[in-house]
Design a protein around this motif. Structure first.
Motif, PDB file in Angstrom:
ATOM      1  N   SER A 187       0.859  -1.180   0.000  1.00 31.63           N
ATOM      2  CA  SER A 187       0.000   0.000   0.000  1.00 31.63           C
ATOM      3  C   SER A 187       0.899   1.234   0.000  1.00 31.63           C
ATOM      4  CB  SER A 187      -0.892   0.021   1.249  1.00 31.63           C
ATOM      5  OG  SER A 187      -0.131   0.370   2.404  1.00 31.63           O
ATOM      6  N   PRO A 188       0.317   2.420  -0.136  1.00 29.63           N
ATOM      7  CA  PRO A 188       1.129   3.630  -0.059  1.00 29.63           C
ATOM      8  C   PRO A 188       1.899   3.769   1.248  1.00 29.63           C
ATOM      9  CG  PRO A 188      -0.923   4.140  -1.129  1.00 29.63           C
ATOM     10  CD  PRO A 188      -1.047   2.720  -0.612  1.00 29.63           C
ATOM     11  N   ILE A 318       4.380   9.160  -1.725  1.00 37.92           N
ATOM     12  CA  ILE A 318       4.601   7.891  -1.024  1.00 37.92           C
ATOM     13  C   ILE A 318       6.062   7.730  -0.616  1.00 37.92           C
ATOM     14  CG2 ILE A 318       4.598   5.379  -1.334  1.00 37.92           C
ATOM     15  CD1 ILE A 318       2.107   5.854  -3.158  1.00 37.92           C
ATOM     16  N   GLU A 319       6.972   8.043  -1.522  1.00 40.95           N
ATOM     17  CA  GLU A 319       8.402   7.870  -1.229  1.00 40.95           C
ATOM     18  C   GLU A 319       8.908   8.828  -0.159  1.00 40.95           C
ATOM     19  OE1 GLU A 319      10.344   8.186  -4.997  1.00 40.95           O
ATOM     20  OE2 GLU A 319       9.982   6.069  -5.507  1.00 40.95           O
ATOM     21  N   ASN A 320       8.261   9.979  -0.010  1.00 44.88           N
ATOM     22  CA  ASN A 320       8.694  10.973   0.976  1.00 44.88           C
ATOM     23  C   ASN A 320       7.908  10.932   2.278  1.00 44.88           C
ATOM     24  OD1 ASN A 320      10.729  12.170  -0.692  1.00 44.88           O
ATOM     25  ND2 ASN A 320       9.135  13.200  -1.858  1.00 44.88           N
ATOM     26  N   ALA A 321       6.947  10.022   2.358  1.00 46.84           N
ATOM     27  CA  ALA A 321       6.106   9.942   3.553  1.00 46.84           C
ATOM     28  C   ALA A 321       6.875   9.374   4.743  1.00 46.84           C
ATOM     29  CB  ALA A 321       4.883   9.082   3.268  1.00 46.84           C
ATOM     30  N   VAL A 322       6.501   9.832   5.926  1.00 42.88           N
ATOM     31  CA  VAL A 322       7.093   9.346   7.173  1.00 42.88           C
ATOM     32  C   VAL A 322       5.976   8.723   8.005  1.00 42.88           C
ATOM     33  CG1 VAL A 322       8.262   9.980   9.309  1.00 42.88           C
ATOM     34  CG2 VAL A 322       8.869  11.127   7.170  1.00 42.88           C
ATOM     35  N   PHE A 323       6.184   7.484   8.460  1.00 34.56           N
ATOM     36  CA  PHE A 323       5.151   6.795   9.225  1.00 34.56           C
ATOM     37  C   PHE A 323       5.637   6.462  10.626  1.00 34.56           C
ATOM     38  CE2 PHE A 323       4.461   5.535   4.754  1.00 34.56           C
ATOM     39  CZ  PHE A 323       3.230   6.162   4.569  1.00 34.56           C
ATOM     40  N   ALA A 324       4.693   6.450  11.560  1.00 31.08           N
ATOM     41  CA  ALA A 324       4.997   6.093  12.948  1.00 31.08           C
ATOM     42  C   ALA A 324       4.310   4.777  13.285  1.00 31.08           C
ATOM     43  CB  ALA A 324       4.494   7.203  13.874  1.00 31.08           C
ATOM     44  N   GLY A 325       5.059   3.866  13.855  1.00 30.47           N
ATOM     45  CA  GLY A 325       4.496   2.577  14.253  1.00 30.47           C
ATOM     46  C   GLY A 325       4.805   1.474  13.260  1.00 30.47           C
ATOM     47  N   THR A 326       4.937   0.245  13.771  1.00 31.05           N
ATOM     48  CA  THR A 326       5.229  -0.915  12.929  1.00 31.05           C
ATOM     49  C   THR A 326       3.936  -1.575  12.463  1.00 31.05           C
ATOM     50  OG1 THR A 326       5.399  -2.252  14.934  1.00 31.05           O
ATOM     51  CG2 THR A 326       7.441  -1.363  14.036  1.00 31.05           C
ATOM     52  N   ARG A 327       4.069  -2.595  11.583  1.00 27.48           N
ATOM     53  CA  ARG A 327       2.892  -3.274  11.053  1.00 27.48           C
ATOM     54  C   ARG A 327       2.132  -4.013  12.151  1.00 27.48           C
ATOM     55  NH1 ARG A 327       4.660  -7.480   6.920  1.00 27.48           N
ATOM     56  NH2 ARG A 327       2.439  -7.627   6.491  1.00 27.48           N
ATOM     57  N   TYR A 328       2.855  -4.738  12.983  1.00 25.59           N
ATOM     58  CA  TYR A 328       2.245  -5.545  14.033  1.00 25.59           C
ATOM     59  C   TYR A 328       2.953  -5.264  15.360  1.00 25.59           C
ATOM     60  CZ  TYR A 328       0.126  -8.303  10.274  1.00 25.59           C
ATOM     61  OH  TYR A 328      -0.580  -8.710   9.172  1.00 25.59           O
ATOM     62  N   PRO A 329       2.260  -5.501  16.470  1.00 25.01           N
ATOM     63  CA  PRO A 329       2.891  -5.280  17.773  1.00 25.01           C
ATOM     64  C   PRO A 329       3.748  -6.452  18.207  1.00 25.01           C
ATOM     65  CG  PRO A 329       0.630  -5.973  18.084  1.00 25.01           C
ATOM     66  CD  PRO A 329       0.826  -5.831  16.593  1.00 25.01           C
ATOM     67  N   GLY A 330       4.869  -6.154  18.814  1.00 27.11           N
ATOM     68  CA  GLY A 330       5.663  -7.199  19.452  1.00 27.11           C
ATOM     69  C   GLY A 330       6.466  -8.089  18.523  1.00 27.11           C
ATOM     70  N   ASP A 331       7.558  -8.601  19.037  1.00 31.16           N
ATOM     71  CA  ASP A 331       8.441  -9.467  18.269  1.00 31.16           C
ATOM     72  C   ASP A 331       7.836 -10.844  17.998  1.00 31.16           C
ATOM     73  OD1 ASP A 331      10.314  -7.483  18.218  1.00 31.16           O
ATOM     74  OD2 ASP A 331      11.367  -8.206  19.993  1.00 31.16           O
ATOM     75  N   ASP A 332       6.950 -11.304  18.876  1.00 32.56           N
ATOM     76  CA  ASP A 332       6.391 -12.640  18.730  1.00 32.56           C
ATOM     77  C   ASP A 332       5.627 -12.779  17.400  1.00 32.56           C
ATOM     78  OD1 ASP A 332       5.604 -13.184  22.231  1.00 32.56           O
ATOM     79  OD2 ASP A 332       7.443 -13.495  21.069  1.00 32.56           O
ATOM     80  N   ARG A 333       4.946 -11.724  16.994  1.00 32.70           N
ATOM     81  CA  ARG A 333       4.209 -11.806  15.738  1.00 32.70           C
ATOM     82  C   ARG A 333       5.108 -11.406  14.578  1.00 32.70           C
ATOM     83  NH1 ARG A 333      -1.896 -10.024  15.880  1.00 32.70           N
ATOM     84  NH2 ARG A 333      -1.666 -11.035  13.851  1.00 32.70           N
ATOM     85  N   ALA A 334       6.012 -10.496  14.841  1.00 29.27           N
ATOM     86  CA  ALA A 334       6.888 -10.023  13.764  1.00 29.27           C
ATOM     87  C   ALA A 334       7.777 -11.151  13.222  1.00 29.27           C
ATOM     88  CB  ALA A 334       7.762  -8.878  14.263  1.00 29.27           C
ATOM     89  N   MET A 335       8.064 -12.136  14.062  1.00 31.18           N
ATOM     90  CA  MET A 335       8.978 -13.202  13.643  1.00 31.18           C
ATOM     91  C   MET A 335       8.402 -14.020  12.496  1.00 31.18           C
ATOM     92  SD  MET A 335       8.522 -16.128  16.596  1.00 31.18           S
ATOM     93  CE  MET A 335       9.459 -17.369  15.716  1.00 31.18           C
ATOM     94  N   TYR A 336       7.088 -13.967  12.326  1.00 32.93           N
ATOM     95  CA  TYR A 336       6.482 -14.757  11.263  1.00 32.93           C
ATOM     96  C   TYR A 336       6.333 -13.970   9.962  1.00 32.93           C
ATOM     97  CZ  TYR A 336       5.360 -17.930  15.051  1.00 32.93           C
ATOM     98  OH  TYR A 336       5.446 -18.779  16.128  1.00 32.93           O
ATOM     99  N   LEU A 337       6.816 -12.744   9.949  1.00 34.57           N
ATOM    100  CA  LEU A 337       6.674 -11.926   8.743  1.00 34.57           C
ATOM    101  C   LEU A 337       7.929 -12.000   7.887  1.00 34.57           C
ATOM    102  CD1 LEU A 337       5.012  -8.816  10.396  1.00 34.57           C
ATOM    103  CD2 LEU A 337       3.917 -10.804   9.381  1.00 34.57           C
TER     104      LEU A 337
END
Length: 339
Positions: A187-188, A318-337
């Protein structure tokens, strides 16, 4: 409307350039009434010209407490409207332990998952594509895909997909058995090196990219300005990018996209979907919707064409946008991405 071709073991299949995600029809404490969900599915399919199928995406665990409510709803739809079965290409995610989100790519569980989906479909619709929602870190990829390859031979599934994988993992899987589609978030506000690499590798190997959440889980529509705009019990309430401390920062790109969309006479959702679609002839945006009007708005984005100037303007935002926050919370879920 623009279309794309899926390369399946049984031959090419033409689908609309914008798919339809069914997840949020049932993945909540109180699933939508069938009448509402059915109307949204019918509206999308009815909007397509003859010979073009709608890519529908469901999940074994897209129900309350990771139940099979989503698949059961899909079966009821095709039971009521059997004439729509040949007008849809059904993709289903599974491959987790029963009634959970824990990946289990063992041969035993992969076959259990597929057989359970088929049982719940009750023969009302063929399972055109099946994909394990995440790569199981404890099972060799070759084992999981080998089990699916056997099910293709047996005629239980029509083709194989992969989900949330890196480009190198996709290519590794493609050697085990031809992969028809790979599903990743695009997504953008989610378009980085990993997405670009997967899109490139997929195009070089005739693999479709199913780009889910092309409107940022609804955020890029501009209708979510605070946590109060998200219903209680909605899983987006736990996502970092929707938290109050991050919302204002993230809304900046929405305002810029809305401005460009207004000039073009389309909605910001259609702008986002069309931009994702522009990333390649093999890229299918997969927005989810549970209402007729939103479904038709999303599907009509396949008609949107950008001029070179417009596309450049959107891409620069889109290329110049700045975002706050990750896709998912916590490392436990991030490990499956991005396995």
């Amino acid at each position: 409307m623009s279309t794309t071709t899926l390369h399946t073991p049984s031959g090419p299949v033409t689908v609309n350039k914008v798919a339809h995600g069914l997840m949020l029809m049932t993945w909540k404490a109180q699933p939508n009434p069938d009448e509402q969900s059915f109307a949204a599915i019918k509206a999308g399919i009815d909007s397509l010209p003859p010979g073009v199928k709608m890519f529908l995406n469901g999940g074994e665990f897209y129900g309350p407490n990771c139940s099979t409510a989503n698949i059961e709803m899909i079966a009821r739809f095709f039971e009521k409207y059997p004439e729509y079965a040949d007008r849809a290409f059904l993709s289903v995610k599974g491959g987790a332990k029963a009634d959970s989100l824990v990946p289990d790519g063992s041969e035993e569980n992969v076959k259990r998952s597929v057989n359970r989906v088929l049982e719940k479909l009750r023969g009302k619709k063929t399972l055109d594509l099946f994909e394990c929602a995440r790569v199981d870190p404890n099972t060799p990829l070759e084992v999981s895909l080998g089990a699916l390859a056997q099910l293709v031979k047996e005629g239980k599934i029509g083709s194989i997909g992969m989900s949330e994988v890196k480009a190198e993992t996709l290519l590794r899987g493609h050697k085990v058995h031809p992969i028809t589609a790979v599903e990743i978030e695009v997504s953008p506000w989610e378009y980085g090196p990993q997405q670009k690499a997967v899109i490139k590798a997929a195009q070089e190997n005739n693999i479709a990219v199913i780009a889910y959440s092309p409107i940022g889980r609804g955020f890029l529509t501009g209708q979510i300005k605070s946590l109060d705009d998200i219903p209680e019990g909605d899983f987006r309430r736990m996502l970092p990018r929707f938290q109050p401390e991050n919302m204002a920062t993230n809304f900046a790109i929405v305002e810029k996209l809305q401005s460009i969309a207004k000039e073009k006479g389309i909605t910001s959702a259609q702008l986002s979907i069309a931009w994702v679609s522009s990333l390649g002839p093999h890229v299918l945006p997969l927005p989810g919707s549970s209402h007729i009007d939103r479904t038709l708005e999303n599907v009509s984005a396949s008609k949107v064409q950008f001029t070179t100037e417009e596309l450049t303007k959107v891409t620069e935002v889109i290329e110049n946008a700045v975002f706050a926050g990750t896709r998912y919370p916590g490392d436990d879920r991030a490990m499956y991405l991005w396995a």
